[in-house]
Structure formats: structure tokens, C-alpha cells
Design a protein around this motif. Structure first.
Motif, short mmCIF file in Angstrom:
data_model
loop_
_atom_site.label_atom_id
_atom_site.label_comp_id
_atom_site.label_asym_id
_atom_site.label_seq_id
_atom_site.Cartn_x
_atom_site.Cartn_y
_atom_site.Cartn_z
N GLU A 21 0.83 -1.21 0.00
CA GLU A 21 0.00 0.00 0.00
C GLU A 21 0.87 1.25 0.00
OE1 GLU A 21 -3.24 0.43 -0.38
OE2 GLU A 21 -3.34 -1.73 -0.72
N LEU A 22 2.01 1.19 0.68
CA LEU A 22 2.95 2.30 0.65
C LEU A 22 3.45 2.54 -0.78
CD1 LEU A 22 4.72 4.39 2.11
CD2 LEU A 22 6.41 2.57 2.48
N GLY A 23 3.71 1.42 -1.48
CA GLY A 23 4.15 1.52 -2.87
C GLY A 23 3.08 2.11 -3.77
N VAL A 24 1.84 1.70 -3.55
CA VAL A 24 0.71 2.24 -4.34
C VAL A 24 0.59 3.74 -4.12
CG1 VAL A 24 -1.80 2.24 -4.61
CG2 VAL A 24 -0.57 0.07 -4.37
N LEU A 25 0.71 4.15 -2.86
CA LEU A 25 0.61 5.58 -2.52
C LEU A 25 1.72 6.39 -3.19
CD1 LEU A 25 -0.72 7.85 -0.89
CD2 LEU A 25 0.78 7.23 1.03
N LEU A 26 2.95 5.89 -3.10
CA LEU A 26 4.09 6.59 -3.71
C LEU A 26 3.94 6.67 -5.23
CD1 LEU A 26 7.07 5.09 -1.65
CD2 LEU A 26 6.14 7.41 -1.52
N LYS A 28 1.14 6.71 -6.95
CA LYS A 28 0.10 7.68 -7.28
C LYS A 28 0.58 9.12 -7.09
CE LYS A 28 -3.98 4.83 -6.34
NZ LYS A 28 -5.18 4.66 -5.47
N LYS A 29 1.36 9.34 -6.04
CA LYS A 29 1.81 10.69 -5.72
C LYS A 29 2.89 11.17 -6.69
CE LYS A 29 -0.56 11.70 -1.94
NZ LYS A 29 -1.46 12.89 -1.86
N LEU A 30 3.90 10.33 -6.92
CA LEU A 30 5.06 10.75 -7.70
C LEU A 30 4.99 10.34 -9.17
CD1 LEU A 30 7.83 9.94 -5.06
CD2 LEU A 30 6.72 12.14 -5.52
N LYS A 31 4.20 9.26 -9.45
CA LYS A 31 4.02 8.79 -10.83
C LYS A 31 5.34 8.42 -11.50
CE LYS A 31 -0.19 11.51 -11.45
NZ LYS A 31 -1.05 10.39 -11.08
N TRP A 32 6.28 7.86 -10.74
CA TRP A 32 7.53 7.38 -11.31
C TRP A 32 7.40 5.90 -11.61
CZ3 TRP A 32 11.43 9.69 -7.22
CH2 TRP A 32 11.40 11.09 -7.33
N ALA A 33 7.85 5.47 -12.79
CA ALA A 33 7.74 4.07 -13.19
C ALA A 33 8.53 3.15 -12.25
CB ALA A 33 8.23 3.89 -14.63
N ILE A 34 9.64 3.66 -11.73
CA ILE A 34 10.49 2.84 -10.87
C ILE A 34 9.81 2.51 -9.54
CG2 ILE A 34 11.61 4.81 -9.74
CD1 ILE A 34 13.28 1.50 -10.76
N LEU A 35 8.80 3.29 -9.17
CA LEU A 35 8.10 3.05 -7.90
C LEU A 35 7.00 2.01 -8.06
CD1 LEU A 35 7.84 6.71 -6.53
CD2 LEU A 35 9.47 4.92 -5.86
N ASN A 36 7.40 0.84 -8.50
CA ASN A 36 6.46 -0.27 -8.62
C ASN A 36 6.05 -0.75 -7.23
OD1 ASN A 36 6.17 -3.47 -8.67
ND2 ASN A 36 5.52 -2.70 -10.65
N PRO A 37 4.76 -0.86 -6.94
CA PRO A 37 4.31 -1.25 -5.60
C PRO A 37 4.92 -2.55 -5.08
CG PRO A 37 2.46 -0.42 -6.87
CD PRO A 37 3.62 -0.52 -7.82
N LEU A 38 5.06 -3.53 -5.97
CA LEU A 38 5.65 -4.79 -5.53
C LEU A 38 7.11 -4.62 -5.16
CD1 LEU A 38 5.35 -7.80 -5.05
CD2 LEU A 38 5.84 -8.19 -7.48
N LEU A 39 7.84 -3.83 -5.93
CA LEU A 39 9.24 -3.56 -5.63
C LEU A 39 9.37 -2.82 -4.31
CD1 LEU A 39 12.22 -3.50 -6.41
CD2 LEU A 39 11.78 -1.41 -7.73
N ILE A 40 8.52 -1.83 -4.10
CA ILE A 40 8.53 -1.08 -2.84
C ILE A 40 8.22 -2.00 -1.67
CG2 ILE A 40 7.45 0.79 -1.53
CD1 ILE A 40 9.24 1.72 -3.81
#
Length: 230
Positions: A21-26, A28-40
Motif C-alpha cells: 500500500e505504501l508503494g501504491v501511494l508513492l 500515485k503521488k510521484l508517478k515514477w515508473a520505478i516506484l512499482n508497488p511490488l518492488l517497494i
């Protein structure tokens, strides 16, 4: 209290879901491709376990329950495919050719790299199922004598990488056809790539869902054949 919390069967589930959920939030907020929720989520779990000095088995005792949802989640991908059934019927030849090409490309690239880096047979067959969904890839790896835990890690890395770069690759090579995009993402990056395909469009998501199933079946057969080459 600390020991009770860490030994709880819900501890692994809580940490995993919170990280995702932290990854999903990041994202949505930053819209960076590298911020994949599973990776986070993966990074978050590792950090938590290291900081709190929690052994992996304690975490896994709770987190393992999430893995039970893997197969049902994969099956649910049939829903968008059903909604695009007419598209499938009209372009079935191109779709089948695309998936077969993707599977052969994946298996051949692993064979070339295995020879190039002088990998052992065990290491080679461990990598062969890298582009199919975990539920199928684990069985393929075990059957061929690979290292299942490494296979799972490689499958996840492949999926995350595909999710991150898929759109950029399509733009780079000017791939605009929705069916081609969906097939490429599903064949190369399984379920995690399909998430990206669904974000792009309904047709892309449906074709990617189809590619997961077909490429999985073809890889089961193809990996058994390619395993004999090294």
C-alpha cells in the motif's frame, strides 16, 4: 509484547500489505515508473526485517497465507479476456504467432546467456521459466531440477522490470497496436506486466491475460525441450 507481535500469524501479512500500500501511494503521488508497488513492498519488508532483527521464518509463517491467493488471482485474469472475446476470435492467428515468438525468444535468450556465462545445468533450468507466472514457473523449475527459490526471485524481478520499462519500450519502438502491446507484456512479464497492460487499456489487459496462460503452457513444453540443450 514484542515477541507476541512478531510471532503472530498476521505479522507477515500486515508487513507485506502495508509495504504494498505504501508503494501504491508513492506511485500515485510521484508517478515514477520505478516506484512499482511490488518492488517497494519487497524493499520495505527487507528493511523492516533487518531493522527489527526478525528472522525470515517468523515473517514467512504469516506471509505464506498471501501466496494462497496467487492462483485464484491468476484465474481472475480470465475476466477481461472474456470481455474481449471477439477480438481474440478475429486475430487468433496473429495472437498465437506473437505468443509463440515471445516464448521462443525467452527460452533462446536464456540458452545463449547460459552458454556465454558457463552456467551449470541446474542454474540454466532455474532460469528457463523466468517469464511465466510464479504458480507455473515453480512447478517447471522443480520438475527440471532447478532451484525453486531462485526461480521465484527471477520471475519476480522479470515481472517488475517488465512493468517498469514496458511502456517506454513500446514508445521507443513505436508499438501502438493494443493487441501487440498486451501480448508483449503478458508473454515477457507475466502477471506483473499484465497489471501495467491493464493500466494502459482494456484490450491490452485482456491480451496480456491471454498471453500469461498460453505462454505458461508453451513454456512448460518448451522448457522441457530446451533443458536438453545444456
Amino acid at each position: 509484547m514484542k515477541d507476541i507481535l512478531f510471532s503472530s500469524v498476521f505479522f507477515g501479512v500486515f508487513v507485506s500489505l502495508f509495504g504494498y500500500e505504501l508503494g501504491v501511494l508513492l506511485k500515485k503521488k510521484l508517478k515514477w515508473a520505478i516506484l512499482n508497488p511490488l518492488l517497494i513492498a519487497i524493499i520495505f519488508v527487507i528493511v523492516v526485517l533487518r531493522l527489527l532483527k526478525i528472522d525470515y521464518q517468523t515473517y514467512y509463517d504469516g506471509a505464506q497465507y498471501l501466496s494462497y491467493l496467487l492462483t485464484p488471482a491468476t484465474v481472475c485474469l480470465a475476466v477481461p479476456l472474456y470481455e474481449q472475446l471477439m477480438v481474440l476470435k478475429r486475430h487468433w492467428k496473429a495472437i498465437l504467432t506473437g505468443v509463440i515468438s515471445g516464448v521462443l525468444s525467452s527460452l533462446t535468450s536464456i540458452l545463449i546467456l547460459a552458454r556465454l556465462f558457463s552456467l551449470s545445468h541446474e542454474q540454466y533450468v532455474t532460469l528457463l521459466p523466468k517469464s511465466i507466472t510464479t504458480a507455473i514457473g515453480m512447478g517447471v523449475s522443480e520438475e527440471l531440477g532447478g532451484i525453486v527459490t531462485v526461480t521465484v526471485a527471477v520471475i519476480i524481478i522479470t515481472g517488475i522490470l517488465g512493468n517498469i520499462i514496458a511502456e517506454a519500450v513500446c514508445n521507443l519502438f513505436k508499438i501502438e497496436e493494443p493487441i501487440a502491446k498486451g501480448l508483449a507484456m503478458g508473454t515477457a512479464a507475466h502477471a506483473i506486466g499484465t497489471v501495467k497492460a491493464m493500466e494502459i487499456g482494456e484490450v491490452e489487459g485482456a491480451m496480456s491475460s491471454l498471453a500469461i496462460a498460453v505462454s505458461g503452457l508453451l513454456t512448460v513444453v518448451g522448457a522441457s525441450v530446451f533443458a536438453q540443450f545444456l
